[in-house]
Design a protein around this motif. Structure first.
Motif, short mmCIF file in Angstrom:
data_model
loop_
_atom_site.label_atom_id
_atom_site.label_comp_id
_atom_site.label_asym_id
_atom_site.label_seq_id
_atom_site.Cartn_x
_atom_site.Cartn_y
_atom_site.Cartn_z
N VAL A 21 0.83 -1.21 0.00
CA VAL A 21 0.00 0.00 0.00
C VAL A 21 0.87 1.25 0.00
N LEU A 75 -6.25 2.53 0.90
CA LEU A 75 -5.96 3.51 -0.14
C LEU A 75 -7.00 4.63 -0.16
N LEU A 95 -12.12 4.16 -5.95
CA LEU A 95 -11.65 2.80 -5.70
C LEU A 95 -12.65 1.77 -6.17
N ASP A 146 -8.44 -2.89 -7.03
CA ASP A 146 -7.80 -3.92 -6.20
C ASP A 146 -8.39 -5.27 -6.59
N LEU A 193 1.07 4.53 -2.51
CA LEU A 193 0.85 5.89 -2.02
C LEU A 193 2.06 6.79 -2.28
N HIS A 222 -6.46 7.04 2.74
CA HIS A 222 -5.31 7.91 2.56
C HIS A 222 -5.48 8.87 1.39
N ARG A 223 -6.26 8.43 0.38
CA ARG A 223 -6.49 9.28 -0.78
C ARG A 223 -7.98 9.30 -1.13
#
Length: 289
Positions: free
Chosen positions: A107, A137, A146, A125, A111, A140-141
């Motif tokens: 991960v 992910l 996703l 994914d 990133l 964090h973003r």
């Protein structure tokens, strides 16, 4: 497993000694304190500050039954129903693989990649399991979109639950990457990440019973006759469904770094990198189109 005392420190030492029949002492000790913290909110500091603290009879019974499960080779993560990944708590059960520390490194590789650092991207994914990669992910973003797929509907239910728990919207869908018409179900994206089954059946003998008896075999093992089966299939998906300038990131069996790199080259990927994990084993491969 009659404990000589209800004193917390004595209970911890007693059950640690029992669990060392299956695990090294420090790992056994960590398991005991994971259980005590999960069920009763008690940790090592609690014991140090309150050396005379005792468990009630009902608490001792709960703890005893949890330790019985550990001694039946059930992983502690399944006993407590959760584990930590990238600083987040994920629910897990026997339909999902228990996330590993090296996958956290996967991960972080994504990133820290320049492509993601400066752009809001669509990420897929493949083989999401508990959803840990996709959800981490997204957390964090949050600007990225996703997608995540798995062949197991039970795993997808758990992944969806984890995404909702962390308020991390992910588009989950069921998919068999080995099916002939798989491309029709895969969206166009800029990044594909996958931690597919990569443990050869011949490697089973070196694995612990807690993994062999309880973690989903379909998420772990691949035949020795075609150990790169999933890498070939997913590389083909990526070659067809990544947008221009896209990248693919794999977690890999340490024995097949060069072979996975060759698969990526065969499918037109460039700037291929094979990288070691924190244990010094070749564990990751990535490339771009």
């Amino acid at each position: 497993m009659n404990c000589p005392s209800n004193n917390l420190k004595t209970v911890a030492a007693h059950y640690t000694a029992k669990i060392t029949a299956l695990y090294p002492e420090e790992e056994a000790r960590n398991i005991v304190w994971m259980l005590l913290e999960h069920f009763f909110g008690m940790n090592r500091l609690t014991s140090a500050v309150n050396p005379d603290l005792r468990l009630s009879e009902s608490e001792l019974l709960i703890f005893h039954n949890a330790c019985k499960k550990i001694l039946q080779h059930i992983p502690v993560q399944y006993v407590i129903g959760k584990t930590k990944f990238c600083g987040l708590s994920f629910e897990v059960n026997e339909s999902t693989l228990i996330p590993r520390p090296e996958t956290e490194q996967l991960v972080h590789n994504i990133l820290n990649d320049e492509k993601l650092r400066f752009s809001s991207l669509r990420i897929l994914d493949i083989g999401t399991g508990s959803g840990c990669i996709a959800v981490a992910l997204k957390k964090h973003r949050p600007d990225c979109e996703l997608f995540a797929c798995d062949i197991s509907r039970e795993a997808l239910q758990m992944a969806q639950k984890n995404a909702e728990k962390h308020d991390a919207p992910v588009h989950f869908f069921c998919c068999d990457v080995l099916s002939a018409n798989v491309l029709s179900s895969i969206p166009k994206v800029e990044i594909i990440v996958s931690n597919p089954p990569y443990v050869c059946l011949s490697e089973k003998a070196a694995m612990r019973s807690n993994v062999l008896l309880h973690e989903p075999a379909t998420a772990l093992f691949v035949s020795d006759e075609d150990p790169l089966l999933f890498y070939k299939a997913i590389a083909n998906i990526a070659a067809n469904r990544l947008n221009a300038g896209g990248k693919i990131f794999f977690e890999i069996n340490e024995k097949f770094g060069n072979a996975v790199a060759d698969i990526l080259r065969t499918h037109g990927f460039t700037d291929i990198t094979v990288e070691n994990d924190f244990r010094g084993k070749e564990r990751f491969a990535w490339g771009g189109v």
